[in-house]
Design a protein around this motif. Structure first.
Motif, short mmCIF file in Angstrom:
data_model
loop_
_atom_site.label_atom_id
_atom_site.label_comp_id
_atom_site.label_asym_id
_atom_site.label_seq_id
_atom_site.Cartn_x
_atom_site.Cartn_y
_atom_site.Cartn_z
N GLY A 140 -19.77 2.15 0.60
CA GLY A 140 -20.14 1.97 1.92
C GLY A 140 -19.21 2.70 3.01
O GLY A 140 -18.61 2.31 3.86
N TYR A 141 -19.02 3.99 2.58
CA TYR A 141 -18.40 5.10 3.28
C TYR A 141 -19.22 5.03 4.77
O TYR A 141 -20.40 5.12 4.90
N ASP A 142 -18.40 5.21 5.96
CA ASP A 142 -18.91 5.03 7.30
C ASP A 142 -19.10 6.70 7.70
O ASP A 142 -19.83 6.86 8.64
N ALA A 143 -18.31 7.55 7.05
CA ALA A 143 -18.60 9.04 7.65
C ALA A 143 -17.76 9.60 6.71
O ALA A 143 -16.74 9.29 5.97
N ALA A 144 -18.18 11.20 6.35
CA ALA A 144 -17.32 11.80 5.62
C ALA A 144 -17.46 13.34 6.08
O ALA A 144 -18.51 13.54 6.81
N THR A 145 -16.69 14.22 5.98
CA THR A 145 -17.07 15.78 6.18
C THR A 145 -17.01 16.39 4.89
O THR A 145 -16.68 16.20 3.82
N ILE A 146 -17.15 17.73 5.11
CA ILE A 146 -17.43 18.56 3.80
C ILE A 146 -16.07 19.65 3.45
O ILE A 146 -15.50 19.72 4.39
N GLY A 147 -16.21 19.82 2.20
CA GLY A 147 -14.97 20.60 2.07
C GLY A 147 -15.50 21.95 1.24
O GLY A 147 -16.94 22.05 0.90
N PHE A 164 -21.52 24.58 -6.52
CA PHE A 164 -22.83 24.64 -7.47
C PHE A 164 -23.97 25.28 -6.61
O PHE A 164 -24.91 25.03 -7.20
N GLY A 165 -23.70 25.75 -5.56
CA GLY A 165 -24.50 26.32 -4.83
C GLY A 165 -25.22 25.66 -3.84
O GLY A 165 -24.85 24.44 -3.54
N LEU A 166 -25.81 26.17 -2.75
CA LEU A 166 -26.15 25.68 -1.61
C LEU A 166 -27.21 24.62 -1.67
O LEU A 166 -27.35 23.45 -0.99
N GLU A 167 -28.23 24.87 -2.66
CA GLU A 167 -29.23 23.99 -2.83
C GLU A 167 -28.74 22.43 -3.22
O GLU A 167 -29.19 21.51 -2.77
N ARG A 168 -27.71 22.46 -4.33
CA ARG A 168 -27.26 21.24 -4.73
C ARG A 168 -26.32 20.70 -3.55
O ARG A 168 -26.27 19.48 -3.44
N PHE A 169 -25.76 21.32 -2.91
CA PHE A 169 -24.93 20.86 -1.71
C PHE A 169 -25.95 20.13 -0.89
O PHE A 169 -25.75 19.16 -0.22
N GLU A 170 -26.94 20.82 -0.38
CA GLU A 170 -27.87 20.32 0.72
C GLU A 170 -28.68 18.96 -0.01
O GLU A 170 -28.77 17.99 0.90
N GLN A 171 -28.94 18.95 -1.11
CA GLN A 171 -29.55 17.82 -1.83
C GLN A 171 -28.42 16.54 -1.76
O GLN A 171 -28.90 15.52 -1.61
N ALA A 172 -27.22 17.10 -1.98
CA ALA A 172 -26.24 15.78 -2.20
C ALA A 172 -26.19 15.46 -0.90
O ALA A 172 -26.06 14.22 -0.53
N ALA A 173 -25.82 16.28 0.01
CA ALA A 173 -25.76 15.71 1.53
C ALA A 173 -26.93 14.94 2.06
O ALA A 173 -26.72 13.93 2.71
N ALA A 174 -28.05 15.15 1.76
CA ALA A 174 -29.37 14.48 2.07
C ALA A 174 -29.55 13.23 1.33
O ALA A 174 -30.02 12.07 1.93
N ASP A 175 -28.79 12.80 0.20
CA ASP A 175 -28.70 11.73 -0.49
C ASP A 175 -27.81 10.78 0.08
O ASP A 175 -27.94 9.57 -0.34
N ALA A 176 -26.90 11.00 1.37
CA ALA A 176 -26.04 10.13 1.58
C ALA A 176 -26.58 9.23 2.77
O ALA A 176 -27.51 9.34 3.48
N SER A 177 -26.04 7.77 2.32
CA SER A 177 -26.60 6.83 3.37
C SER A 177 -25.48 6.75 4.62
O SER A 177 -25.72 5.93 5.48
N PHE A 178 -24.54 7.55 4.46
CA PHE A 178 -23.60 7.56 5.62
C PHE A 178 -23.76 9.00 6.24
O PHE A 178 -24.43 9.96 5.73
N PRO A 179 -23.22 9.19 7.58
CA PRO A 179 -23.33 10.50 8.20
C PRO A 179 -22.25 11.41 7.69
O PRO A 179 -21.14 11.13 7.71
N TRP A 180 -22.44 12.47 7.57
CA TRP A 180 -21.54 13.71 7.46
C TRP A 180 -21.42 14.15 8.83
O TRP A 180 -22.46 14.58 9.48
#
Length: 549
Positions: free
Chosen positions: A102-109, A115-131
């Motif tokens: 139940g994270y409320d927010a996260a930023t990126i590192g 692992f590449g931009l595609e994996r990063f973008e997919q993982a970011a899209a999987d989140a139920s919390f806001p980046w």
């Protein structure tokens, strides 16, 4: 228990005040479960253990807890490597664990791009919390990749949570980001955005994936300083709290110009807990008291709900890292490898030169506790030799550049006027490379900058007119670790290989490794007493035998 006493101390709040209990992680680096897959043993941290603490806090403080992360969650251990490099899965299991917490927010590192931009973008899209991020921009549109901040509500209190990423990402991942993303300096739009957050909320929190302060680990000319979180306390508009990441410093808290800074320990070994008390004045909430603590996770039992959720991914990664790929007939140990040539590192360097075709190779000892054998070699064992996702590339260097490179490496050791040898606290072990393919001597009786007293290639001294192909990590080629003499070295080949994958291929090709196959000495420390002291820094001398009788 200390944690229960802490909870009890937090319970009472006067009726005319409000409270926010902020809980933070940073630099989780893939540690979703409570297991160390490279050692096949429990890990004294992980999001599964963090969940037990977070669940308790939410039970004790309903409607008051805010859970945030300051970047680098997606890379760093075998769990992350499996789902980042071996088997794609949606949702990404690390993000799925964060969703479950139940994270409320996260930023990126910066390592979230490893692992590449595609994996990063997919993982970011999987989140139920806001980046949240205020300085990563999409090209060519030149628009922000994420919202700069989000506003959360806890009771009557509004909390604005924003994020910033180290500009050093433009050096570390310039090849991946080129033409796709740009990371701006932290100070760009800082005052405007913090002022906007202040207008929208009672409490302003920044998640800053950049070290508090200090010199950059690579040349960031024209990009912006790597460790610039302290700038958040220098603007006309200032946040109330900054959660720091990236540098792995792990401090409890510090206050600068009225801004509170905290940094959790990396690898999910602890949580930062910040209790903020607010009072209402003229209809607006104002923070009047901030208490920061560190909550170690080693003693926390993993939350059953998260263990169940991660059981199947855990089993997949455990099976993968346990796979036997070869055999070591004898022990290959890295313990003394920073002080003397060893069969283990000679094997690694030979594998690198074979895979790249380079004349020379250079690598750090990431983990002096790494070893192979005796007996079976598992994939998990290779993670201790190659824990990062760095790629190996071949560049062309001149004789003077090679000498300057070795002189920089020799700064890893400090020697005082009495001859006492120690490691240099300003040079981390990961910034000390061993070079294979040449013979050289490090003379610690000489001052830094003039310690390489012998440098030979195939039996003759290296001349200024010589050039060599050198295999090294992409991070080092970019100048990482302050190796500025390498940053302009031209590529000798466009081909790149992943270090762990080439080691796996070499073990599978050989099937059996014997220390005698990799015996020899191509470099040494002098004088002999300095070499003895250097070795003693890493290898404890055996206890003397008891006297007879």
């Amino acid at each position: 228990m200390a944690f229960l006493a802490l909870l009890a101390a937090l319970l009472w709040v006067p009726a005319d005040t409000a409270r926010v209990v902020l809980v933070a992680t940073a630099d989780v680096h893939g540690h979703a479960t409570g297991w160390d897959y490279s050692r096949n043993a429990p890990w004294p941290g992980g999001l599964a253990r963090a969940a037990a603490i977070v669940d308790s806090l939410r039970q004790q403080h309903p409607g008051e807890v805010v859970l945030v992360d300051a970047g680098d969650a997606l890379q760093g251990d075998p769990f992350a490597a499996y789902f980042g490099r071996v088997a794609e899965r949606r949702p990404h299991p690390i993000v799925d664990a964060m969703n479950a917490l139940g994270y409320d927010a996260a930023t990126i590192g910066d390592h979230d791009f490893d692992f590449g931009l595609e994996r990063f973008e997919q993982a970011a899209a999987d989140a139920s919390f806001p980046w949240v991020n205020a300085n990563l921009r999409v090209l060519p549109e030149d628009t922000l990749a994420f919202r700069p901040y989000t506003v959360l509500q806890r009771g009557a209190v509004k909390i604005a949570v924003g994020g910033w990423l180290t500009p050093g990402t433009m050096v570390r991942h310039r090849d991946r980001l080129r033409g796709r993303y740009r990371v701006d300096r932290i100070e760009r739009d800082l005052d405007r955005l913090v002022a906007e957050m202040r207008r929208d909320a009672d409490l302003v929190v920044i998640l800053c994936h950049a070290g508090l302060t200090g010199p950059s680990s690579y040349d960031t000319t024209g990009v912006g300083e790597e460790h610039g979180a302290l700038r958040l306390a220098a603007g006309a508009s200032r946040p109330d709290l900054v959660v720091v990441g990236h540098s792995h410093a792990g401090f409890r808290d510090t206050t600068v110009a009225g801004v509170r800074f905290v940094q959790p320990e990396p690898f999910a070994r602890s949580l930062a807990l910040v209790e903020i008390r607010l009072v209402r004045r003229a209809g607006t909430w104002h923070p009047v008291e901030v208490a920061a603590r560190r909550l170690p996770l080693a003693e926390a039992r993993p939350a059953p709900r998260l263990e169940r959720r991660l059981a199947e991914p855990h089993a997949l990664v455990s099976g993968w890292t346990a796979r036997v790929v070869g055999e070591a007939r004898g022990r290959f140990a890295a313990a003394a490898a920073r002080a003397e040539d060893t069969p283990l590192i000679r094997f690694v360097q030979e594998a690198v030169r074979r895979a790249t075709g380079a004349e020379l190779s250079a690598l750090p000892i990431y983990d002096p506790g790494a070893a192979l054998g005796p007996g079976e070699i598992r994939i998990g064992d290779l993670f201790r030799l190659a824990p990062t996702e760095e790629r190996i590339r071949s560049v062309r260097v001149t004789g003077p550049e090679l000498r300057a490179y070795l002189e920089q490496n020799a700064r890893y050791y400090y020697a005082d006027s009495t001859g006492r040898v120690a490691t240099n606290r300003y040079v981390p072990g990961a910034w000390y490379d061993l070079v294979a393919g040449v013979e050289y001597t490090i003379d610690l009786s000489r001052p830094p900058g003039s310690r390489i007293t012998r440098l030979d290639f195939r039996g003759r001294p290296v001349a200024e007119s010589d050039t060599f192909t050198l295999a090294l990590t992409d991070y080092r080629h970019q100048g990482g670790g302050r190796f500025t003499m390498l940053a302009s070295a031209p590529l000798a080949s466009p081909r790149e290989v992943h270090l762990r994958e080439l080691l796996l291929a070499e073990v599978e090709r050989r099937r059996v490794l014997e220390p005698a196959q990799f015996a020899g000495t191509s470099w040494r420390i002098e004088p002999p007493e300095a070499a003895r002291q250097a070795r003693a820094l890493f290898v404890r001398a055996p206890a003397p035998a008891p006297a007879p009788g």
